[in-house]
Write an enzyme that holds these catalytic residues in place. Structure first.
Site, mmCIF file in Angstrom:
data_model
loop_
_atom_site.group_PDB
_atom_site.id
_atom_site.type_symbol
_atom_site.label_atom_id
_atom_site.label_comp_id
_atom_site.label_asym_id
_atom_site.label_seq_id
_atom_site.Cartn_x
_atom_site.Cartn_y
_atom_site.Cartn_z
ATOM 1 N N GLY A 1 -5.814 3.956 13.762
ATOM 2 C CA GLY A 1 -6.908 4.570 13.034
ATOM 3 C C GLY A 1 -6.827 4.226 11.563
ATOM 4 O O GLY A 1 -5.795 3.774 11.059
ATOM 5 N N CYS A 2 -7.959 4.435 10.867
ATOM 6 C CA CYS A 2 -8.014 4.045 9.456
ATOM 7 C C CYS A 2 -7.105 4.934 8.608
ATOM 8 O O CYS A 2 -6.294 4.439 7.821
ATOM 9 C CB CYS A 2 -9.453 4.089 8.956
ATOM 10 S SG CYS A 2 -10.366 5.582 9.370
ATOM 11 N N TYR A 3 -7.233 6.248 8.772
ATOM 12 C CA TYR A 3 -6.354 7.143 8.011
ATOM 13 C C TYR A 3 -4.877 6.880 8.315
ATOM 14 O O TYR A 3 -4.060 6.762 7.398
ATOM 15 C CB TYR A 3 -6.682 8.602 8.335
ATOM 16 C CG TYR A 3 -7.961 9.152 7.771
ATOM 17 C CD1 TYR A 3 -8.162 9.246 6.401
ATOM 18 C CD2 TYR A 3 -8.968 9.640 8.601
ATOM 19 C CE1 TYR A 3 -9.333 9.793 5.875
ATOM 20 C CE2 TYR A 3 -10.143 10.182 8.087
ATOM 21 C CZ TYR A 3 -10.322 10.261 6.726
ATOM 22 O OH TYR A 3 -11.473 10.810 6.212
ATOM 23 N N GLN B 1 -7.707 1.147 0.819
ATOM 24 C CA GLN B 1 -8.074 0.049 1.711
ATOM 25 C C GLN B 1 -9.571 0.180 1.990
ATOM 26 O O GLN B 1 -10.203 1.173 1.644
ATOM 27 C CB GLN B 1 -7.295 0.133 3.033
ATOM 28 C CG GLN B 1 -7.725 1.308 3.884
ATOM 29 C CD GLN B 1 -7.033 1.378 5.248
ATOM 30 O OE1 GLN B 1 -6.164 0.584 5.546
ATOM 31 N NE2 GLN B 1 -7.422 2.341 6.066
#
Lengths: 345, 345, 345, 345
Positions: free
Chosen positions: A148-150, A311
């Site tokens: 996941g991004c987080y 990011q």
């Protein structure tokens, strides 16, 4: 040329895969599925791809994905687990951008995502696709659970400290801010322009699905019990993620040693940029680029260390990372097709 | 490798040149000048370029630009005209992104920009750098006047109609909307976030510097007297330009013929995209890309033709167009280094 | 106290009515209907109203709107025409913010909105709620067709010129830009933050529903045949509308006379602000305020007159105008409850 | 009527004071100074005030502020301390929106702001203008130090917990996000639209001027040593502040007790809204309103309590709070002129 299929290409991670793969020198876009948009040329939905992507969406039942060398799932949770077994059985590699294979513990997965896991036998072989931490396993993998991004930001920010045993693993705080594209391309009121522009809010503070994923991964690097407070916020920008990580130092360590710890950890990582001590990385410095930048702060030289991590949530936080994994899985240069410089301004 | 110098690299067209040239396979960034930032590594000012651009800004008096093969001027008006004569004399090609050589008529230039022209002898040889209209001249040019962002959209939208003699040249209306980056990277109150976000306004309605430049260029394609109403507006977005052009048809012509006129005009132009009749191009479909898209409308099949034109003001409207010219001037493939796909979303 | 009911209070014009009416000294909010949100306190959906609006949404079948003195319809087209007859019959005044009664010509309405008109007998008595042009009729009205947002700007900009017979009615151009809230509070992909932020586009260029409404109203002020080109655009801001109107002058008239024409026309209008000649009104100067500002330009003193018009599309373009009508209908001061100053920045 | 003067009315807190005071029923705007804009009607700089504010800016040497009953300083640090002594001596009340009198300890002030304090004798009598904590003192005050925007959120979020002795005062973390208007109306590159839109970053992480102010105020409510980590971030929105406060609970206390603690603390405070447990307040719910909203969270019922606090940085965080103080100082209803409902959307 690698023959690539994409399942679920109408969302933001899907179109971002298309942008990256259309420019990738070793990729041939072979199939992209969408039940709803069957027959629609991809470039009609996304005019940014006019002249660059010629294929059309196909209904899943009209296309044989087993002709592909690798299939990306840019789908809601639950789709990849249904289709991956057959693809893998036929020798097709699978990269899932959703959560189906991110959590090894089936019970935790099912509690977190509130669905049954229909391919639990694959959980063991799935490799968590964070190249900076699992590069060798990714090279050998057939099934990738793209992070996941987080979680990407939290892991790359906390892991060097946990590995070195310098911080209190039981009191980690991650105050994270995401651009709205992280919510996906769904018709919902909450992410309308008129609702989320000129506005800021937290969400899911009492419990977010990325917490168990991240905590489990962090736990791999320490024998102390990890306890993570993760607070996501919605920020009025399209792309970008900024995680402000707070860790309490438990050892006597100098700022220079801390900076060196991170520089050494990421010295050979092409897509992690350790900025000078005290920098304030901006999300836009990664807009459109497969890059994560971080910097350290220690207010008043006290016992709290702050790691600022940025990011692009759709690139290093999703589709770029998936392509990075693909490159590794196929023995290509890790950075192939991922050299776009961030758009500034 | 082409040795490239940039004069005035701290503004938005400058950093956009850097983004494009750093990824250009035939370019070696040799010098970038800034009196104020002498010695500062470029990547410190623009962290998006960390790891990609290694040179530092140099004071103009410390660097010998005559070692370059080509020098770009990303400066305010007046700088290029002062330095170009010496560079040209020593065989260095010059591409000016400002207005110094855009207007052939010295008197009009001086009235418009309110400065004396110090190199009027170069006005004749300067080539107006719009490849779609002047490609062959650009190939042979040593001095390029890179078009303004607004004029690019107005010319590529109106010229096919003027050439074909289909419209009333004396009543052209261009209602144009620009992102805020078009105003440049200057410390000014009017373009602060808190002033220009969540706001929309026209500016310069009674007279804008791009009107004489555009009118003079349009005049080249018709013997009727061109009269252009140009209304620029400031839009709360970083990049992007949308020009809504209104022309009154004076001949009996079908919609199919009009569409074909534009498709034929731009059939071999890699960076102009004629969309299907009745499309609504969005600025974001060109974000970061060297691409101009346009589409035609004719409400109620009446005598008013509307041409919708979009581009990224910093790319096809400025730095990308300049690189396109450079490629032509050096005999390279016109699209080299200009293949970035637009960032969507 | 005027007992007020609102049908359809969950959209943007509905919540804007709530904001205005909650602070109106002569209004008692009596009922607000929503089938879907029955029982939900209004302030739970809109925390901005916590402590200020105490009532809850009611299902339409649970509330007796005939107890109200006036009912506002902030609904999609078609709802007001179904309910207005009964309310009017019982002596309740009706203000419809949708299009049901805006177009007198039933055939044009039905062609434009693609629904049958179920209360055509009311079309005659309905008063078009633009106080600056129809004040006396509004005072006596029981049924108000509140104008659309775009039409308000086009009429207040063009009518003085048409009345004075100074312009070519057959070639009116209105290039209009709206904030995203104009699209309403509906779960749709096109108006997601990630789709409409940092982007600009035209829409409905070949035909928009507000064209027949506006053309019919404009026609009332001239015997020449009105032909209107109306081009709407979506702008990345929440609120605000900027209309750039182009008219061709057909008489010999000085700029001073033109300015005086507008100043005289709106001298006694509390909510129209004629700015000095050559001003550039900004949409934010009306943010949250019931105010329309306009300014005149005439490039090169030629035959094209430009009228720049701004307003907040949700206030003077919708709910504020509706409250202005209500004040007139009930014999109150026209500006009661409408004195909020625009929020700047 | 209270005769009001404003020193420095050209910035955002100045124009916000104008918006509030122009609508205040007991205020007569008497003078507004600006050396640079002497003679310019205020409404020319801020067209949002056309028809509502008739006075012009005056050079400070042309206006006698001692005729006022109260003078607001919306100036950079250092101005109020120079002028306040004379005004106070002549019986004029002073409200300073800058930092001159916020920090009682002169040495800390001088170290923090890097200027000498020229009126240290006033530090003792200055009252910190946070009505929710200092109401009685404010009523009697002649000199108000209006709190900073960040400190307001941190104090109203932490103080009930500190007072009750429930948290570890030595490990307070405030992760705060501010709209760009907090940076003021200054010509600077960093807050240009093209720099701060679609971007998110932290700033001043290693030390911000609001930390000593806040720590000193918090210290008043506990005998334990307060240690505060304060991390400000710049958010791409005009107005709004969201503070995410982390406190470690040191006592056994239930969620119900925590909620009740806050509800009791603010039961009689008209401008603090304690939302239901687990709510996610949004900044826009306070846009333009003098209101602070907060909500509590406790992830996994662990030992970390999170307080989410939102306000409009220019209203409750600055000018609205200053008017609230003025009302108290002059014996008016505390909420007079402060009843504007937040603009939504």
């Amino acid at each position: 040329m690698i023959k690539v299929g994409i399942v679920g290409g109408t969302g933001y991670t899907g179109v971002e895969l298309l942008r990256l793969l259309a420019a990738h020198p070793e990729v041939q876009l072979t199939a992209i599925t969408s039940r709803k948009e069957d027959g629609l040329p991809v470039a009609e939905m996304y005019p940014s791809l006019r002249g660059r992507v010629d294929i059309a969406f196909s209904s899943p039942d009209k296309v044989d994905l087993t002709q592909c060398d690798v299939v990306f799932f840019a789908t809601p949770h639950g789709v990849a687990m249904a289709q991956a077994p057959e693809l893998l059985a036929k020798g097709v590699k699978v990269i899932d951008l959703a959560a189906d294979f991110r959590i090894k513990d089936r019970a935790v997965f099912e509690k977190t995502y509130k669905i049954d896991h229909t391919a639990p036998e694959l959980l063991e072989q799935a490799v968590y696709g964070l190249p900076e931490l699992n590069r060798e396993d990714i090279k050998k993998a057939n099934l990738i659970a793209n992070p996941g991004c987080y979680p990407t930001t939290m892991q790359l920010g906390f892991v060097p400290l946990l590995k070195a045993g310098l911080i209190d693993a039981g009191h980690l705080i991650a105050d994270c801010k995401s651009g709205v594209s992280g919510a996906g391309r769904k018709a919902e009121i909450g992410t309308l322009f008129s609702e989320s522009s000129d506005n800021f809010k937290a969400y899911g503070v009492s419990g977010h699905r990325h917490t168990p994923e991240t905590a489990a991964q962090l736990q791999r690097y320490t024998s102390d019990k990890v306890k993570l407070i993760f607070t996501p916020h919605l920020t009025p920008m399209i792309r970008g993620m900024h995680s402000t990580l707070y860790a309490r130092l438990t050892k006597d360590v100098s700022n220079e040693e801390l900076q060196k710890l991170f520089e050494d950890a990421y010295a050979d990582q092409p897509f992690v940029d350790v900025m000078p001590w005290g920098s304030h990385p901006e999300t836009r410095s990664t807009r459109g680029a497969n890059m994560l930048r971080l910097a350290l702060h220690r207010p008043d030289n006290g016992d709290t260390l702050i790691v600022l991590v940025v990011q692009d949530n759709l690139v290093k936080g999703a589709s770029g990372q998936a392509v990075q994994c693909m490159n590794l899985m196929f023995g290509l240069d890790e950075g192939l097709g991922l050299q776009t410089i961030a758009l500034m301004p």
